[in-house]
Write an enzyme that holds these catalytic residues in place. Structure first.
Site, PDB file in Angstrom:
ATOM      1  N   ASP A 164       0.834  -1.200   0.000  1.00 11.29           N
ATOM      2  CA  ASP A 164       0.000   0.000   0.000  1.00 11.29           C
ATOM      3  C   ASP A 164       0.874   1.257   0.000  1.00 11.29           C
ATOM      4  O   ASP A 164       1.960   1.265   0.575  1.00 11.29           O
ATOM      5  CB  ASP A 164      -0.903  -0.004   1.238  1.00 11.29           C
ATOM      6  CG  ASP A 164      -2.023   1.007   1.141  1.00 11.29           C
ATOM      7  OD1 ASP A 164      -2.347   1.446   0.017  1.00 11.29           O
ATOM      8  OD2 ASP A 164      -2.573   1.377   2.186  1.00 11.29           O
ATOM      9  N   HIS A 221       3.226   3.087  -8.990  1.00  8.31           N
ATOM     10  CA  HIS A 221       3.158   1.660  -9.284  1.00  8.31           C
ATOM     11  C   HIS A 221       4.431   1.184  -9.989  1.00  8.31           C
ATOM     12  O   HIS A 221       4.949   0.110  -9.683  1.00  8.31           O
ATOM     13  CB  HIS A 221       1.932   1.361 -10.146  1.00  8.31           C
ATOM     14  CG  HIS A 221       0.626   1.675  -9.474  1.00  8.31           C
ATOM     15  ND1 HIS A 221       0.321   1.246  -8.193  1.00  8.31           N
ATOM     16  CD2 HIS A 221      -0.456   2.378  -9.904  1.00  8.31           C
ATOM     17  CE1 HIS A 221      -0.889   1.669  -7.865  1.00  8.31           C
ATOM     18  NE2 HIS A 221      -1.378   2.362  -8.884  1.00  8.31           N
ATOM     19  N   LEU A 245      11.728 -20.248  -3.083  1.00  7.92           N
ATOM     20  CA  LEU A 245      10.548 -19.508  -2.633  1.00  7.92           C
ATOM     21  C   LEU A 245       9.395 -19.652  -3.624  1.00  7.92           C
ATOM     22  O   LEU A 245       9.594 -19.576  -4.839  1.00  7.92           O
ATOM     23  CB  LEU A 245      10.920 -18.026  -2.497  1.00  7.92           C
ATOM     24  CG  LEU A 245       9.781 -17.043  -2.216  1.00  7.92           C
ATOM     25  CD1 LEU A 245       9.302 -17.172  -0.775  1.00  7.92           C
ATOM     26  CD2 LEU A 245      10.229 -15.615  -2.509  1.00  7.92           C
TER      27      LEU A 245
END
Length: 250
Positions: free
Chosen positions: A22, A39, A133
């Protein structure tokens, strides 16, 4: 205090970290730029948290990339986000493979533009054999949507006579969630200082530890990840029990 990897206890790592990314729009506004600028600059933060988790040996990282509610944002911003997603996947695929990262997605992917769907499928296929991962992108996702979908599938099983209502329990519901087979996150990080979970992994975060940082997402770096993990490691996870039950005096 400078937080480093050396401060972290490797024996007390969370298996699964989730992140609500956020603050991109506020970061851009502070720079006097459009929201899409925030972004674009957030890609570095995604790279940092992914590499940081991989280096530590975290098994799962889920990033809340685009919610079902985000479709209501201005069309120019949504279009820009979709284009950014495609370009980032193309640019980062080599790095993901070099670091052994396996890519997965959760969410209503059918709502994404066709080129996004195609590039996601391509990237998932290219990384499917990686053993490090697992990076899970929550795209066109919300917790309520996920639970609704699970309930619908369970109802269809009952209607078809393949499942008895009395047999439905928590495990049944978990089996029909999009995260089936993935452990619930032990740590949820939210950036930008907002104090809410924003319809993210509502079932899965029942006992998740929360870490709220004022850092805006484009400024997020490994040091903030380390700070969150250190905070997590200093907590006692009781799951409804008392400290005395967890640590009985002999």
């Amino acid at each position: 205090m400078a937080f480093t990897k050396e401060h972290i206890d490797p024996n007390k790592l969370p298996q699964h970290i989730a992140v609500i990314m956020d603050g991109n729009g506020r970061w851009a506004k502070k720079k006097g730029a459009l929201r899409i600028f925030g972004h674009r600059n957030a890609v570095d933060a995604v790279r940092e948290v992914t590499e940081g988790c991989g280096e530590l040996g975290i098994k799962y990282l889920t990033l809340y990339a685009f919610s079902t509610e985000n479709w209501s944002r201005p069309k120019a911003e949504v279009d820009g986000l979709m284009e950014l997603l495609v370009n980032t996947l193309k640019q980062e695929i080599k790095r993901l493979n070099e670091n052994g990262v396996k890519l997965k997605t959760i969410g209503d992917i059918t709502q994404l533009p066709k080129n996004c769907q195609e590039n996601l499928s391509w990237a998932i296929d290219k990384t499917k054999d990686n053993k490090g991962l697992t990076l899970i992108l929550a795209l066109s996702y919300s917790g309520r949507w996920e639970i609704t979908e699970a309930v619908r599938e369970i109802a269809n099983k009952v209607k078809a006579g393949n499942l008895q209502p009395d047999a439905i329990n928590e495990q049944t519901i978990e089996n029909y969630l999009k995260t089936s087979g993935i452990p619930d996150p032990e740590l949820l990080i939210r950036t930008s200082g907002e104090l809410r979970v924003s319809n993210f992994l509502l079932w899965q975060i029942a006992y998740t530890e929360l870490f709220i940082t004022p850092t805006l997402w484009p400024d997020f770096r490994k040091e903030t990840l380390y700070e969150a993990i250190l905070s997590y490691q200093q907590r006692e996870r009781r799951f409804g029990k008392t400290s005395e039950q967890l640590n009985p005096v002999s």
